[in-house]
Design a protein around this motif. Structure first.
Motif, PDB file in Angstrom:
ATOM      1  N   ALA A 231       0.819  -1.216   0.000  1.00 42.38           N
ATOM      2  CA  ALA A 231       0.000   0.000   0.000  1.00 42.38           C
ATOM      3  C   ALA A 231       0.850   1.262   0.000  1.00 42.38           C
ATOM      4  CB  ALA A 231      -0.955  -0.004   1.195  1.00 42.38           C
ATOM      5  N   PHE A 232       2.087   1.157   0.484  1.00 43.59           N
ATOM      6  CA  PHE A 232       3.014   2.290   0.506  1.00 43.59           C
ATOM      7  C   PHE A 232       3.843   2.397  -0.773  1.00 43.59           C
ATOM      8  CE2 PHE A 232       2.024   2.656   4.892  1.00 43.59           C
ATOM      9  CZ  PHE A 232       2.480   3.890   5.307  1.00 43.59           C
ATOM     10  N   THR A 233       3.823   1.360  -1.618  1.00 40.56           N
ATOM     11  CA  THR A 233       4.761   1.340  -2.741  1.00 40.56           C
ATOM     12  C   THR A 233       4.125   1.086  -4.110  1.00 40.56           C
ATOM     13  OG1 THR A 233       5.241  -1.005  -2.319  1.00 40.56           O
ATOM     14  CG2 THR A 233       6.700   0.626  -1.282  1.00 40.56           C
ATOM     15  N   ARG A 234       2.856   0.742  -4.152  1.00 37.91           N
ATOM     16  CA  ARG A 234       2.189   0.486  -5.433  1.00 37.91           C
ATOM     17  C   ARG A 234       1.286   1.661  -5.785  1.00 37.91           C
ATOM     18  NH1 ARG A 234      -0.456  -5.237  -4.690  1.00 37.91           N
ATOM     19  NH2 ARG A 234      -1.682  -4.411  -6.424  1.00 37.91           N
ATOM     20  N   PRO A 235       1.542   2.328  -6.917  1.00 36.40           N
ATOM     21  CA  PRO A 235       0.764   3.515  -7.275  1.00 36.40           C
ATOM     22  C   PRO A 235      -0.747   3.286  -7.277  1.00 36.40           C
ATOM     23  CG  PRO A 235       2.673   3.379  -8.683  1.00 36.40           C
ATOM     24  CD  PRO A 235       2.642   2.101  -7.887  1.00 36.40           C
ATOM     25  N   GLU A 236      -1.207   2.137  -7.769  1.00 36.30           N
ATOM     26  CA  GLU A 236      -2.652   1.902  -7.828  1.00 36.30           C
ATOM     27  C   GLU A 236      -3.276   1.854  -6.431  1.00 36.30           C
ATOM     28  OE1 GLU A 236      -0.802  -2.276  -8.023  1.00 36.30           O
ATOM     29  OE2 GLU A 236      -0.293  -0.261  -8.716  1.00 36.30           O
ATOM     30  N   LEU A 237      -2.496   1.496  -5.420  1.00 37.45           N
ATOM     31  CA  LEU A 237      -2.993   1.500  -4.044  1.00 37.45           C
ATOM     32  C   LEU A 237      -2.798   2.869  -3.397  1.00 37.45           C
ATOM     33  CD1 LEU A 237      -1.735  -2.018  -2.912  1.00 37.45           C
ATOM     34  CD2 LEU A 237      -4.026  -1.349  -3.675  1.00 37.45           C
ATOM     35  N   LEU A 238      -1.652   3.486  -3.607  1.00 38.51           N
ATOM     36  CA  LEU A 238      -1.401   4.819  -3.047  1.00 38.51           C
ATOM     37  C   LEU A 238      -2.479   5.814  -3.480  1.00 38.51           C
ATOM     38  CD1 LEU A 238       2.436   4.882  -3.425  1.00 38.51           C
ATOM     39  CD2 LEU A 238       1.232   5.597  -1.346  1.00 38.51           C
ATOM     40  N   ARG A 239      -2.916   5.723  -4.725  1.00 40.63           N
ATOM     41  CA  ARG A 239      -3.943   6.646  -5.223  1.00 40.63           C
ATOM     42  C   ARG A 239      -5.252   6.520  -4.440  1.00 40.63           C
ATOM     43  NH1 ARG A 239      -1.710   4.963 -10.224  1.00 40.63           N
ATOM     44  NH2 ARG A 239      -0.549   6.656 -11.190  1.00 40.63           N
ATOM     45  N   ARG A 240      -5.456   5.380  -3.791  1.00 40.61           N
ATOM     46  CA  ARG A 240      -6.707   5.146  -3.057  1.00 40.61           C
ATOM     47  C   ARG A 240      -6.694   5.739  -1.651  1.00 40.61           C
ATOM     48  NH1 ARG A 240      -7.885  -1.095  -3.753  1.00 40.61           N
ATOM     49  NH2 ARG A 240      -9.576  -0.547  -2.316  1.00 40.61           N
ATOM     50  N   TRP A 241      -5.495   6.056  -1.104  1.00 40.70           N
ATOM     51  CA  TRP A 241      -5.486   6.500   0.292  1.00 40.70           C
ATOM     52  C   TRP A 241      -4.578   7.691   0.598  1.00 40.70           C
ATOM     53  CZ3 TRP A 241      -1.118   6.708   3.303  1.00 40.70           C
ATOM     54  CH2 TRP A 241      -0.008   5.973   2.871  1.00 40.70           C
ATOM     55  N   HIS A 242      -3.608   7.967  -0.196  1.00 37.43           N
ATOM     56  CA  HIS A 242      -2.590   8.966   0.173  1.00 37.43           C
ATOM     57  C   HIS A 242      -3.197  10.366   0.234  1.00 37.43           C
ATOM     58  CE1 HIS A 242       1.056  11.405   0.017  1.00 37.43           C
ATOM     59  NE2 HIS A 242       1.636  10.351   0.556  1.00 37.43           N
ATOM     60  N   GLY A 243      -3.028  11.023   1.355  1.00 37.28           N
ATOM     61  CA  GLY A 243      -3.504  12.388   1.538  1.00 37.28           C
ATOM     62  C   GLY A 243      -4.663  12.478   2.498  1.00 37.28           C
ATOM     63  N   ALA A 244      -4.863  13.672   3.009  1.00 32.59           N
ATOM     64  CA  ALA A 244      -5.993  13.927   3.908  1.00 32.59           C
ATOM     65  C   ALA A 244      -7.295  13.753   3.140  1.00 32.59           C
ATOM     66  CB  ALA A 244      -5.897  15.349   4.470  1.00 32.59           C
ATOM     67  N   ARG A 245      -8.383  13.616   3.861  1.00 30.96           N
ATOM     68  CA  ARG A 245      -9.697  13.486   3.211  1.00 30.96           C
ATOM     69  C   ARG A 245      -9.931  14.708   2.318  1.00 30.96           C
ATOM     70  NH1 ARG A 245     -11.841   8.867   4.570  1.00 30.96           N
ATOM     71  NH2 ARG A 245     -11.519   8.078   6.675  1.00 30.96           N
ATOM     72  N   GLY A 246     -10.402  14.436   1.098  1.00 32.06           N
ATOM     73  CA  GLY A 246     -10.630  15.514   0.138  1.00 32.06           C
ATOM     74  C   GLY A 246      -9.442  15.759  -0.781  1.00 32.06           C
ATOM     75  N   TRP A 247      -8.296  15.167  -0.456  1.00 32.71           N
ATOM     76  CA  TRP A 247      -7.105  15.288  -1.301  1.00 32.71           C
ATOM     77  C   TRP A 247      -6.913  13.985  -2.060  1.00 32.71           C
ATOM     78  CZ3 TRP A 247      -3.575  19.384  -1.737  1.00 32.71           C
ATOM     79  CH2 TRP A 247      -3.871  20.499  -0.944  1.00 32.71           C
ATOM     80  N   HIS A 248      -6.403  14.092  -3.305  1.00 32.10           N
ATOM     81  CA  HIS A 248      -6.220  12.908  -4.137  1.00 32.10           C
ATOM     82  C   HIS A 248      -4.918  13.024  -4.909  1.00 32.10           C
ATOM     83  CE1 HIS A 248     -10.305  11.704  -3.239  1.00 32.10           C
ATOM     84  NE2 HIS A 248     -10.644  12.967  -3.438  1.00 32.10           N
ATOM     85  N   LEU A 249      -4.218  11.903  -5.030  1.00 33.48           N
ATOM     86  CA  LEU A 249      -3.003  11.876  -5.834  1.00 33.48           C
ATOM     87  C   LEU A 249      -3.379  11.970  -7.303  1.00 33.48           C
ATOM     88  CD1 LEU A 249      -0.645   9.122  -4.332  1.00 33.48           C
ATOM     89  CD2 LEU A 249      -0.302  11.595  -4.381  1.00 33.48           C
ATOM     90  N   VAL A 250      -2.865  12.970  -7.973  1.00 32.85           N
ATOM     91  CA  VAL A 250      -3.091  13.105  -9.412  1.00 32.85           C
ATOM     92  C   VAL A 250      -1.844  12.704 -10.192  1.00 32.85           C
ATOM     93  CG1 VAL A 250      -4.952  14.778  -9.193  1.00 32.85           C
ATOM     94  CG2 VAL A 250      -2.587  15.591  -9.356  1.00 32.85           C
ATOM     95  N   VAL A 251      -0.699  12.663  -9.498  1.00 33.82           N
ATOM     96  CA  VAL A 251       0.541  12.134 -10.065  1.00 33.82           C
ATOM     97  C   VAL A 251       1.136  11.211  -9.017  1.00 33.82           C
ATOM     98  CG1 VAL A 251       2.882  12.656 -10.861  1.00 33.82           C
ATOM     99  CG2 VAL A 251       0.993  14.208 -11.440  1.00 33.82           C
ATOM    100  N   CYS A 252       1.477   9.995  -9.429  1.00 38.52           N
ATOM    101  CA  CYS A 252       2.096   9.028  -8.514  1.00 38.52           C
ATOM    102  C   CYS A 252       3.102   8.213  -9.315  1.00 38.52           C
ATOM    103  CB  CYS A 252       1.020   8.135  -7.890  1.00 38.52           C
ATOM    104  SG  CYS A 252       1.682   6.999  -6.653  1.00 38.52           S
ATOM    105  N   GLU A 253       4.356   8.654  -9.276  1.00 37.98           N
ATOM    106  CA  GLU A 253       5.426   8.006 -10.036  1.00 37.98           C
ATOM    107  C   GLU A 253       6.405   7.385  -9.055  1.00 37.98           C
ATOM    108  OE1 GLU A 253       6.996  11.350 -12.150  1.00 37.98           O
ATOM    109  OE2 GLU A 253       5.269  11.465 -13.495  1.00 37.98           O
ATOM    110  N   ILE A 254       6.674   6.082  -9.212  1.00 38.06           N
ATOM    111  CA  ILE A 254       7.547   5.362  -8.293  1.00 38.06           C
ATOM    112  C   ILE A 254       8.510   4.484  -9.075  1.00 38.06           C
ATOM    113  CG2 ILE A 254       7.637   3.570  -6.509  1.00 38.06           C
ATOM    114  CD1 ILE A 254       4.972   4.594  -5.474  1.00 38.06           C
TER     115      ILE A 254
END
Length: 168
Positions: free
Chosen positions: A36-59
């Protein structure tokens, strides 16, 4: 049964003049939490405070590999983070730098360790800044609330595991 207040499961401590330690336990195995900390498809589901969303996630998950996140808030504000991985030891440990876009204070060194016991995983993230002043300035931001909300979102994602232990 009442639900805990948002972010209540997160502990933030200051073990030294330049460090913050964030600790949270999740009801999931260490490999699932690491993923969940290292896969972009999972990070996009949780990273950030409520109301914030990852729009770029490159790893690029390898020592010397880079990472870059851009989050967008409900008012359209954007926040960028980036860094370089120094150590990648799945599913036990990550060490990376972290630099906030537009932040003059410089980069921090972030070490995250995942410890599993009885099917629960405790995440300990140590963030080391270059000075006490920088650490204290971070403590004055809404960092604890935002991180707490993000880890609440992560707990929700981790609860959506299949019987085989895969995240849906």
């Amino acid at each position: 049964m009442s639900r805990p207040a948002p972010g209540e499961g997160l502990s933030v401590t200051t073990p030294s003049d330049t460090e913050l330690v964030l600790t949270r336990t999740f009801d999931a195995s260490r490999p699932l939490v690491f993923d969940a900390f290292t896969r972009p498809e999972l990070l996009r589901r949780w990273h950030g405070a409520r109301g914030w969303h990852l729009v770029v996630c490159e790893i690029d998950l390898r020592p010397g590999g880079t990472w870059r996140f851009v989050s967008r808030g409900p008012d359209g504000a954007e926040m960028g983070l980036s860094g370089v991985y120094h150590e990648v030891e799945p599913p036990y440990r990550l060490v990376q730098t972290e630099l906030h876009t537009g932040w003059e204070a410089g980069e921090a060194l972030v070490t995250t360790v995942f410890d599993e016991s009885h099917g629960r995983t405790t995440m300990n993230t140590t963030v080391r800044y270059s000075s006490r002043e920088i650490r204290d300035s971070v403590l004055r931001t809404p960092m604890k609330r935002g991180a707490g909300e993000a880890y609440d979102r992560l707990a929700e994602v981790l609860s959506e595991t299949t019987p085989k232990g895969d995240l849906e």
